[in-house]
Design a protein around this motif. Structure first.
Motif, PDB file in Angstrom:
ATOM      1  N   GLN A 601       0.853  -1.181   0.000  1.00 60.75           N
ATOM      2  CA  GLN A 601       0.000   0.000   0.000  1.00 60.75           C
ATOM      3  C   GLN A 601       0.892   1.236   0.000  1.00 60.75           C
ATOM      4  N   PHE A 602       0.438   2.284  -0.729  1.00 63.86           N
ATOM      5  CA  PHE A 602       1.289   3.453  -0.964  1.00 63.86           C
ATOM      6  C   PHE A 602       0.429   4.549  -1.580  1.00 63.86           C
ATOM      7  N   PRO A 603       0.957   5.792  -1.634  1.00 65.09           N
ATOM      8  CA  PRO A 603       0.211   6.867  -2.295  1.00 65.09           C
ATOM      9  C   PRO A 603      -0.082   6.516  -3.751  1.00 65.09           C
ATOM     10  N   ALA A 604      -1.290   6.810  -4.157  1.00 70.80           N
ATOM     11  CA  ALA A 604      -1.714   6.447  -5.506  1.00 70.80           C
ATOM     12  C   ALA A 604      -1.144   7.417  -6.541  1.00 70.80           C
ATOM     13  N   ALA A 605      -0.940   6.910  -7.754  1.00 74.18           N
ATOM     14  CA  ALA A 605      -0.541   7.755  -8.894  1.00 74.18           C
ATOM     15  C   ALA A 605      -1.814   8.325  -9.509  1.00 74.18           C
ATOM     16  N   CYS A 606      -2.099   9.579  -9.203  1.00 73.17           N
ATOM     17  CA  CYS A 606      -3.371  10.190  -9.591  1.00 73.17           C
ATOM     18  C   CYS A 606      -3.153  11.259 -10.663  1.00 73.17           C
ATOM     19  N   PRO A 607      -4.216  11.637 -11.372  1.00 74.92           N
ATOM     20  CA  PRO A 607      -4.131  12.745 -12.325  1.00 74.92           C
ATOM     21  C   PRO A 607      -3.722  14.044 -11.630  1.00 74.92           C
TER      22      PRO A 607
END
Length: 715
Positions: A601-607
């Motif tokens: 789990q980790f920070p998501a790659a977001c727009p």
């Protein structure tokens, strides 16, 4: 429960004895005693906190002096109030005794039997000499007036009746000697019947005798009788056609030296047998006797009792004739008939000719797997003898436990009892001889008091044990009997797996559990459920055999079984044997999908302009109990529904379809992106509904999305 001042010439002493029967896991029990005057007025005493298996005593005379001096010289009843899971978590009794004299009475406390409406209280009266005094005590536990009819009978059944109205919570005390003289009845013994128009379970009674001149006292046990009662209602088995009641500790002509009577004392053991019906009754007697070296059984006479007749059986004469061996010291008396329970009733007594030395043993038809006993005493002037007997038709492994040191320590003895055989425990001898228990433990040589417990280890569903206890006062030559309280199961046993999940074409083993109404312990009672009784509501979904449930087709149905248990929470006066029918739902197919591991789990790659969180897990299809639905190739799909709160502003969801591996697991991904992240501390909740092999699962996951975490059903 009644308390009474037996004489106006000397000051009686009263003690309330309480024992907490619940286990240490459930903690202490706080009990508040109330002295209730004859007119129903209540006077609270200070609360008493009792540890599990501990005995606590309250000195009534001292309590009256401190809390209710206006009760000095009066009489009434005692009420115990407490909050607990079961009414049998508390054992309570009152001892009334004349300090310095061989006069003592032991009376047990009973809850109000609200389920017992029609019937009567019955007993035997006895006037052994011209100077003995007697009290017939009636106490109402009801909030409404009790309208009763008191009928007195002489030995032949001739009767006299009078109406008595008991006001709510009041106590009334009468002299039978006076009443029979007024009625023109004669004789030294007979019977009485107290009919109640309704709510007979709200009436408590006691009949006691004493003679201060010769130093004599006796408590003649009274019984409840339902004129419509049936043997199977008491015993739980329709095939039972004979009703039996037992008196476990009748002292015979040559008393056991452990009773402490003077050398050469000779007793006159007697049994009063009464027909409580308007029809002739046949009664069979059996004596299971014992001495220091032998034990055996003797068949006594068969009595043909006329309506309402009371017959005196001279047991000493049976010893003189050789029916019972002359060297026998004790006998357990069995009375049997084919009538209704308590159509016959009996009282056993054994005193010398002067009435100065002697003892009693009460009759009881109760058999059970668990008895909780009250106080035993052993010191320079007291000893206690306790017995457990096997009233069944097969051998019974019996456990006798002594609790001491405020209930924190125990001493255990085991013995296998044949039918009609008894286990005898001389507590003073165990302490004096430093006899080890089954675990090699010794009782402290300075131990003087504690409590006790009896258990049938062979049949813990119904049980076949009866019990008895006497406490010997060596100084005054008096022996007082005491009774334990029967324990039973709650009336509603449950399926251990509720619901039980079963795989298609697979099996799961069900269990049945119940709660001991004395200890509040939950225990398996599966052994006492009939193997042949297991069934399901729809054999096209699942089948059942000997507690094994087999899944036939995807769907839901029920599983059920029947058995017989001794029940402790439906009747305040006894623990009847009754049929039970536990049941519960069956789900064939899985119940839920839950994560069993988090891969990462980790920070998501977001727009651009958004942030969020990503969690990769291993999910698993499971039964309701959390075990794996271990089938490969199952098609799994889900639907996510956003609910409230929705602080992250999620407006759309993305789901998919996959298949399971051999342990029912599969990889899955949860992620969220939002324009309010990463600064927001809010959350968005969603429900995740699953379908496995085209079957919608009953359980929906609760998903909580935050900027820095994603939890699934709280994990």
């Amino acid at each position: 429960m009644n308390y009474s001042r037996p004489t106006g010439r000397r000051k009686p002493v009263g003690a309330l004895k309480c024992k907490c029967a619940i286990t240490f896991a459930h903690g202490d029990l706080t009990v508040t005693p109330f002295l209730r005057a004859a007119d129903g007025t209540e006077f609270p005493l200070p609360p008493v906190t009792i540890a599990p298996n501990e005995i606590r005593a309250v000195d009534v005379s001292e309590a009256i002096t401190k809390s209710a001096p206006q009760l000095k010289g009066l009489y009434g009843s005692v009420v115990f109030r407490y909050n607990s899971e079961g009414m049998r978590n508390l054992y309570a009794a009152v001892m009334v005794y004349d300090q310095g004299h061989p006069i003592a009475f032991h009376m047990d406390a009973f809850a109000q039997a609200t389920d017992y409406d029609a019937g009567s209280r019955e007993g035997t009266w006895w006037l052994p000499n011209a100077t003995a005094k007697d009290y017939l005590v009636l106490t109402s536990k009801s909030q409404q007036p009790l309208r009763t009819t008191l009928r007195l009978f002489d030995a032949a059944g001739k009767s006299s009746a009078q109406q008595i109205v008991l006001q709510p919570k009041t106590t009334l005390r009468n002299s039978v000697r006076t009443l029979i003289q007024r009625a023109g009845l004669t004789g030294a013994y007979g019977g009485f019947k107290i009919d109640v128009q309704s709510k007979v379970g709200s009436l408590d009674t006691a009949y006691l005798l004493f003679d201060e001149i010769v130093g004599f006292s006796a408590l003649m046990k009274t019984f409840d009788r339902n004129p419509e009662g049936k043997i199977e209602q008491r015993l739980g088995f329709p095939e039972m056609k004979t009703w039996t009641t037992r008196a476990p500790m009748l002292a015979l002509t040559n008393p056991d030296p452990s009773l402490g009577f003077p050398a050469g004392a000779t007793l006159q053991p007697e049994v009063f047998v009464r027909n409580a019906t308007a029809a002739p009754v046949a009664v069979a007697l059996r004596f299971n006797w014992r001495s220091d070296t032998k034990n055996g059984s003797s068949i006594g006479p068969t009595l043909q009792l006329a309506p309402y007749e009371t017959r005196l059986v001279d047991v000493a004469a049976l010893q003189r004739s050789g029916t019972i061996p002359d060297q026998a010291n004790w006998a357990s008396v069995e009375l049997s008939s084919s009538g209704r329970p308590n159509d016959i009733m009996a009282t056993a007594a054994s005193y010398d000719r002067t009435l100065r030395y002697g003892t009693q043993t009460p009759f009881n038809d109760q058999l059970t797997f668990h008895w909780e006993g009250g106080e035993w005493r052993v010191d320079a002037t007291h000893n206690s003898i306790i017995t457990a007997g096997n009233g069944g038709s097969a051998a019974a492994k019996t456990l006798f436990t002594i609790y001491y040191d405020s209930g924190k320590k125990r001493y255990d003895l085991e013995q296998v009892l044949k039918p009609h055989e008894q286990m005898w425990v001389d507590v003073g001898k165990l302490i004096h001889d430093q006899a080890p228990d089954k675990n090699g433990l010794l009782l402290p040589p300075d131990l003087t008091m504690g409590s006790y417990e009896l258990q049938d280890l062979t049949d813990r569903g119904v049980g076949n044990l009866f019990e008895g206890k006497v406490i010997v006062d060596k100084t005054y030559g008096h022996v007082a009997y005491g009774c334990a309280t029967c324990c039973g199961w709650n009336a509603s046993p449950w399926m251990y797996y509720d619901p039980i999940g079963v795989g298609l074409g697979a099996t799961s083993t069900q269990g049945v559990w119940d709660r001991d109404n004395c200890t509040s312990q939950d225990t398996s009672v599966l052994e006492y459920i009939l193997d042949s009784s297991w069934n399901t509501g729809n054999h096209a979904i699942a089948t059942a055999s000997d507690a094994v449930i087999t899944g036939v087709a995807v769907g839901s149905t029920t599983n059920s079984a029947t058995g017989t248990l001794t029940i402790g929470n439906i009747n305040a006066l006894r623990c009847p044997q009754a049929p039970v029918t536990p049941s519960g739902p069956v789900n064939v197919a899985p119940y839920q999908v839950e994560p069993i591991a988090t891969a990462s789990q980790f920070p998501a790659a977001c727009p651009s302009g958004q942030a969020g969180w990503n969690r990769n897990v291993t999910n698993q299809v499971q039964y309701v109990d959390g075990t794996a639905y271990a089938y490969s190739g199952l098609t799994v799909s889900d639907v996510l529904s956003v609910s409230t709160p929705n602080t992250l502003g999620i407006s759309g969801t993305q789901t998919g379809t996959t298949t399971t591996t051999g342990d029912g697991s599969f990889s899955d991904n949860y992620s969220v992106c939002s324009s309010v992240c990463p600064s927001s501390t809010g959350q968005t909740d969603a429900l995740q509904n699953w379908t496995v092999a085209a079957y919608p699962l009953p359980h929906a996951n609760v998903i909580v999305y935050k900027c820095g975490s994603i939890t699934i059903d709280g994990n």
